[in-house]
Design an enzyme around this catalytic site. Structure first.
Site, PDB file in Angstrom:
ATOM      1  N   LYS A   1      49.620  -0.397 100.363  1.00  0.00           N
ATOM      2  CA  LYS A   1      48.994   0.435 101.390  1.00  0.00           C
ATOM      3  C   LYS A   1      49.605   0.160 102.764  1.00  0.00           C
ATOM      4  O   LYS A   1      49.892  -0.995 103.077  1.00  0.00           O
ATOM      5  CB  LYS A   1      47.500   0.071 101.391  1.00  0.00           C
TER       6      LYS A   1
ATOM      7  N   LYS B   1      41.788  -9.945 100.438  1.00  0.00           N
ATOM      8  CA  LYS B   1      41.924 -10.578 101.756  1.00  0.00           C
ATOM      9  C   LYS B   1      41.758 -12.099 101.681  1.00  0.00           C
ATOM     10  O   LYS B   1      42.395 -12.829 102.428  1.00  0.00           O
ATOM     11  CB  LYS B   1      40.944  -9.972 102.755  1.00  0.00           C
TER      12      LYS B   1
ATOM     13  N   LYS C   1      47.522  -2.710 108.807  1.00  0.00           N
ATOM     14  CA  LYS C   1      47.698  -3.357 110.117  1.00  0.00           C
ATOM     15  C   LYS C   1      48.322  -4.727 109.976  1.00  0.00           C
ATOM     16  O   LYS C   1      49.035  -5.196 110.858  1.00  0.00           O
ATOM     17  CB  LYS C   1      46.339  -3.550 110.794  1.00  0.00           C
TER      18      LYS C   1
HETATM   19  N1  AQP Z   1      46.915   3.220 104.469  1.00  0.00           N
HETATM   20  C1  AQP Z   1      45.810   3.920 104.711  1.00  0.00           C
HETATM   21  N2  AQP Z   1      45.729   5.207 104.312  1.00  0.00           N
HETATM   22  C2  AQP Z   1      44.607   5.942 104.560  1.00  0.00           C
HETATM   23  N3  AQP Z   1      43.534   5.449 105.220  1.00  0.00           N
HETATM   24  C3  AQP Z   1      43.592   4.169 105.633  1.00  0.00           C
HETATM   25  N4  AQP Z   1      42.724   3.384 106.294  1.00  0.00           N
HETATM   26  C4  AQP Z   1      43.263   2.155 106.478  1.00  0.00           C
HETATM   27  N5  AQP Z   1      44.472   2.107 105.929  1.00  0.00           N
HETATM   28  C5  AQP Z   1      44.715   3.341 105.402  1.00  0.00           C
HETATM   29  C6  AQP Z   1      41.413   3.839 106.743  1.00  0.00           C
HETATM   30  O1  AQP Z   1      41.306   3.559 108.132  1.00  0.00           O
HETATM   31  C7  AQP Z   1      39.938   3.257 108.420  1.00  0.00           C
HETATM   32  C8  AQP Z   1      39.859   1.997 109.216  1.00  0.00           C
HETATM   33  O2  AQP Z   1      40.327   0.898 108.477  1.00  0.00           O
HETATM   34  P1  AQP Z   1      39.950  -0.548 109.010  1.00  0.00           P
HETATM   35  O3  AQP Z   1      40.695  -0.880 110.216  1.00  0.00           O
HETATM   36  O4  AQP Z   1      38.499  -0.673 109.181  1.00  0.00           O
HETATM   37  O5  AQP Z   1      40.296  -1.509 107.869  1.00  0.00           O
HETATM   38  P2  AQP Z   1      41.417  -1.580 106.849  1.00  0.00           P
HETATM   39  O6  AQP Z   1      41.206  -0.521 105.827  1.00  0.00           O
HETATM   40  O7  AQP Z   1      41.342  -2.962 106.381  1.00  0.00           O
HETATM   41  O8  AQP Z   1      42.753  -1.298 107.677  1.00  0.00           O
HETATM   42  P3  AQP Z   1      44.112  -1.969 107.360  1.00  0.00           P
HETATM   43  O9  AQP Z   1      45.165  -1.330 108.141  1.00  0.00           O
HETATM   44  O10 AQP Z   1      44.352  -2.013 105.900  1.00  0.00           O
HETATM   45  O11 AQP Z   1      43.910  -3.432 107.933  1.00  0.00           O
HETATM   46  P4  AQP Z   1      44.248  -4.784 107.245  1.00  0.00           P
HETATM   47  O12 AQP Z   1      45.728  -4.858 107.205  1.00  0.00           O
HETATM   48  O13 AQP Z   1      43.652  -5.797 108.163  1.00  0.00           O
HETATM   49  O14 AQP Z   1      43.637  -4.770 105.897  1.00  0.00           O
HETATM   50  C9  AQP Z   1      39.193   3.202 107.095  1.00  0.00           C
HETATM   51  O15 AQP Z   1      38.514   4.420 106.903  1.00  0.00           O
HETATM   52  C10 AQP Z   1      40.291   3.040 106.095  1.00  0.00           C
HETATM   53  O16 AQP Z   1      39.939   3.598 104.843  1.00  0.00           O
END
Ligand code: AQP
Length: 342
Positions: free
Chosen positions: A201, A118, A204
């Protein structure tokens, strides 16, 4: 210390940073509901203090927090059975996070791959909060003495750090106060990949909206995104082993399995050998069937924001009733004068 000394309790959270997606649903929300339905005490949190580790526009953050609450409820979380709340409404999280900032070691934090991803090349300009993120996450979990944490694969390393913090605190103070929580990373879709690139992955923050299925997408959009998902030219193999080296095919099969509550083997028995021109419509129908009702229900819930706020306030009060005594005991263990009055 054995886990058995602690009553089973589930905690997990999601950042209200917009674009709640299929990966969040399959890796987290769907499994949150399954834990709730097993009758274990479950606490689920919109982690807004985590979200602000990168810039959040205030109006967008407020909207995303309420939308995430609607997403939790529309995905099957019942505010009467689970405690649903917003992190910043329970001050014990940040109080405990400070304690854990003093337990965790710089070297532990420097190993966190999510910080490296990040912060990118510009780590000197990243917020201190982004670096300390895993200590706040440990506080989220341990302030409730949670024993089980359902998360996607990407959170495994942070969970290991939570365990290290609990172990070090217990060791340093000679207590068996914090449980050593277990990550629960299960099912066919612990790491849902981007629909545009099977090696990254679903996330968001991906600039391409076509890379993910948002829980707010309508039926037509969901079907279109699956139709346009990147694949290779070969039909699906007849056996699971044939998915090796075919990340996009593997991803679509995993998504199908998780949505249908099937194993990957069962999906291959049903769909093995089919060309994508047949498999994608099967997947689109299934995804629309499972996701479109969530999107409709979220939109309905978002019509009444005061009800969402009421649910979050009620959840925060119930969460605080668990968190406050645990923080007080933590302070007592550490020798803080007046801890009983905290
Ligand atoms: N691609 C994924 N597959 C399975 N599980 C996922 N999670 C996120 N992406 C996937 C799970 O969703 C929960 C919440 O995630 P979060 O919002 O706290 O943070 P994150 O993992 O950083 O989500 P993003 O979408 O990947 O956001 P950005 O783009 O900002 O980095 C967690 O349990 C996570 O494992």
């Amino acid at each position: 210390m054995t886990e058995a000394a602690f009553t089973p309790r589930v905690f997990s959270g999601i950042q209200p940073s917009g674009n709640l997606h299929l990966g969040n649903y399959l890796g987290a929300l769907k499994r949150f509901a399954e834990a709730q339905n097993k009758g274990i005490q479950t606490l689920y949190c919109m982690v807004d203090l985590h979200a602000i580790t990168v810039w959040q526009d205030p109006a967008d953050l407020a909207r995303a927090t309420r939308e995430l609450a609607a997403g939790f409820i529309a995905s099957g979380l019942d505010p009467a059975r689970s405690i649903l709340f917003n992190q910043s409404q329970v001050a014990e999280h940040t109080q405990m996070a400070w304690v854990f900032n003093c337990v965790a070691r710089m070297g532990w934090m420097q190993r966190m791959t999510q910080f490296k991803d990040k912060a990118g090349k510009n780590a000197q300009n990243a917020s201190l909060g982004l670096f300390a993120y895993p200590a706040l996450m440990a506080a989220d979990i341990l302030t409730y003495h949670a024993t089980h944490v359902p998360v996607g694969e990407d959170q495994k390393q942070h969970l290991e750090l939570t365990r290290d913090i609990a172990i070090k605190f217990n060791h340093d103070y000679g207590v068996e106060f914090f449980p050593i929580p277990e990550p629960v990373i299960e099912g066919a879709a612990t790491r849902v990949m981007s629909l545009r690139d099977g090696s990254s992955k679903m996330s968001k923050s991906d600039p391409s909206d076509m890379s993910r299925i948002n829980l707010t997408d309508d039926a037509d959009t969901i079907a279109k995104k699956i139709r346009k998902a990147k694949t290779d030219p070969e039909p699906l193999p007849s056996e699971v082993a044939g998915l090796e080296g075919r990340p996009e095919a593997r991803n679509l099969v995993n998504i199908y399995a998780a949505l249908a509550d099937m194993t990957v083997d069962q999906v291959m028995a049903e769909a093995g050998g089919k060309p994508f021109s047949e498999f994608k419509p099967m997947l689109a129908d299934l995804a629309v069937d499972r996701i479109a009702p969530i999107s409709t229900e979220m939109a309905r819930l978002m019509q009444d924001l005061s009800e969402i706020d009421r649910i979050l306030a009620d959840g925060a009060a119930r969460a605080r009733a668990i968190a406050a005594p645990i923080l007080r005991q933590t302070y007592e263990i550490m020798g803080m004068v007046g801890a009983r009055e905290v």
